[in-house]
Write a protein that holds these residues in place. Sequence first.
Motif, mmCIF file in Angstrom:
data_model
loop_
_atom_site.group_PDB
_atom_site.id
_atom_site.type_symbol
_atom_site.label_atom_id
_atom_site.label_comp_id
_atom_site.label_asym_id
_atom_site.label_seq_id
_atom_site.Cartn_x
_atom_site.Cartn_y
_atom_site.Cartn_z
ATOM 1 N N ARG A 172 -43.130 -66.251 50.755
ATOM 2 C CA ARG A 172 -44.106 -66.529 49.769
ATOM 3 C C ARG A 172 -45.165 -66.757 50.973
ATOM 4 N NH1 ARG A 172 -41.419 -68.280 44.103
ATOM 5 N NH2 ARG A 172 -39.758 -66.770 44.667
ATOM 6 N N PRO A 173 -46.983 -67.346 49.993
ATOM 7 C CA PRO A 173 -47.463 -68.468 51.060
ATOM 8 C C PRO A 173 -47.799 -69.662 50.783
ATOM 9 C CG PRO A 173 -48.248 -67.167 48.513
ATOM 10 C CD PRO A 173 -46.867 -66.620 48.439
ATOM 11 N N ASP A 174 -47.597 -70.237 51.410
ATOM 12 C CA ASP A 174 -48.126 -71.970 51.404
ATOM 13 C C ASP A 174 -47.687 -72.272 49.981
ATOM 14 O OD1 ASP A 174 -46.574 -71.280 53.944
ATOM 15 O OD2 ASP A 174 -48.824 -72.090 54.805
ATOM 16 N N ASP A 175 -48.855 -72.076 49.137
ATOM 17 C CA ASP A 175 -49.241 -72.832 48.172
ATOM 18 C C ASP A 175 -47.825 -73.162 46.943
ATOM 19 O OD1 ASP A 175 -49.629 -70.271 47.093
ATOM 20 O OD2 ASP A 175 -51.845 -70.601 46.240
ATOM 21 N N GLN A 176 -47.193 -72.314 46.941
ATOM 22 C CA GLN A 176 -45.545 -71.806 46.341
ATOM 23 C C GLN A 176 -44.543 -71.843 46.818
ATOM 24 O OE1 GLN A 176 -45.783 -67.020 45.914
ATOM 25 N NE2 GLN A 176 -47.985 -67.703 44.432
ATOM 26 N N THR A 177 -44.571 -72.801 48.341
ATOM 27 C CA THR A 177 -43.374 -73.388 49.017
ATOM 28 C C THR A 177 -43.333 -74.866 49.245
ATOM 29 O OG1 THR A 177 -44.106 -72.563 50.547
ATOM 30 C CG2 THR A 177 -42.454 -70.840 49.314
ATOM 31 N N ALA A 178 -42.770 -75.356 49.736
ATOM 32 C CA ALA A 178 -42.778 -77.140 50.192
ATOM 33 C C ALA A 178 -42.494 -76.685 51.842
ATOM 34 C CB ALA A 178 -42.346 -77.592 49.138
ATOM 35 N N LEU A 179 -42.917 -77.245 52.704
ATOM 36 C CA LEU A 179 -43.465 -77.728 53.617
ATOM 37 C C LEU A 179 -41.727 -79.497 53.693
ATOM 38 C CD1 LEU A 179 -43.170 -77.171 56.409
ATOM 39 C CD2 LEU A 179 -44.880 -78.071 56.986
ATOM 40 N N VAL A 180 -40.376 -78.948 54.677
ATOM 41 C CA VAL A 180 -39.962 -80.156 54.645
ATOM 42 C C VAL A 180 -39.931 -80.006 56.763
ATOM 43 C CG1 VAL A 180 -37.988 -81.536 54.565
ATOM 44 C CG2 VAL A 180 -38.679 -79.854 52.538
ATOM 45 N N SER A 181 -40.168 -80.680 56.950
ATOM 46 C CA SER A 181 -40.226 -81.381 58.518
ATOM 47 C C SER A 181 -39.314 -82.799 58.885
ATOM 48 C CB SER A 181 -41.119 -81.416 59.257
ATOM 49 O OG SER A 181 -42.280 -82.505 58.588
ATOM 50 N N CYS A 182 -39.297 -82.631 59.195
ATOM 51 C CA CYS A 182 -37.537 -83.912 59.859
ATOM 52 C C CYS A 182 -37.863 -84.463 61.088
ATOM 53 C CB CYS A 182 -36.066 -83.047 60.866
ATOM 54 S SG CYS A 182 -36.197 -81.247 59.753
ATOM 55 N N SER A 183 -37.673 -85.545 61.162
ATOM 56 C CA SER A 183 -37.815 -86.264 62.199
ATOM 57 C C SER A 183 -36.511 -86.425 64.031
ATOM 58 C CB SER A 183 -37.512 -87.953 61.806
ATOM 59 O OG SER A 183 -36.243 -88.618 61.830
ATOM 60 N N PRO A 184 -36.964 -87.119 64.731
ATOM 61 C CA PRO A 184 -36.610 -86.111 66.014
ATOM 62 C C PRO A 184 -35.017 -86.557 66.055
ATOM 63 C CG PRO A 184 -37.919 -87.172 66.837
ATOM 64 C CD PRO A 184 -38.178 -87.400 65.460
#
Length: 161
Positions: free
Chosen positions: A33-45
Amino acid sequence: MARFIAASALVLAVLGLTGCGSKNVKAYTGPERPDDQTALVSCSPHVHVKSVDGNTSYRVNAAQDGNCEIRVLPGRHIIEVCYEETTYYGRYPGRTLRCVRTRQVELDARAGGRYKIAAGRRGNLWGAWVDDLNSASESKRASNAPTPEHRPTNKPAPVYY
């Protein structure tokens, strides 16, 4: 010698095709899906994601891979995490601390949103929380972030191994 080089190249090609060391995870079923239809979760090291909404196939180890990015659909998600940290003596690795008990952080993701799972430790205690990168407000921390009141009074400290 030529056979050894050819065999080594074949092994490296197979490992590359299997996605060994992949850092990006699509934590939903169906087509991209396009980025505006999902959420991005990143992580600390120091974060090791064990599961997303109970699904262990969405594992990511930022402590090993150096980074992680998880795409989720909008809505409420429970992410199970662990803490992992390697201490260094100069440029030589020392011991690796890993959590014994995992923590669960709750995320209420919005479409197009960006979030970061962070973890920290205080002595032998550790906690995890989700930082909302969409606003300038204070980060939302999970209830299990390390605080003095979580320190056991008559029990031994958690053991890292």
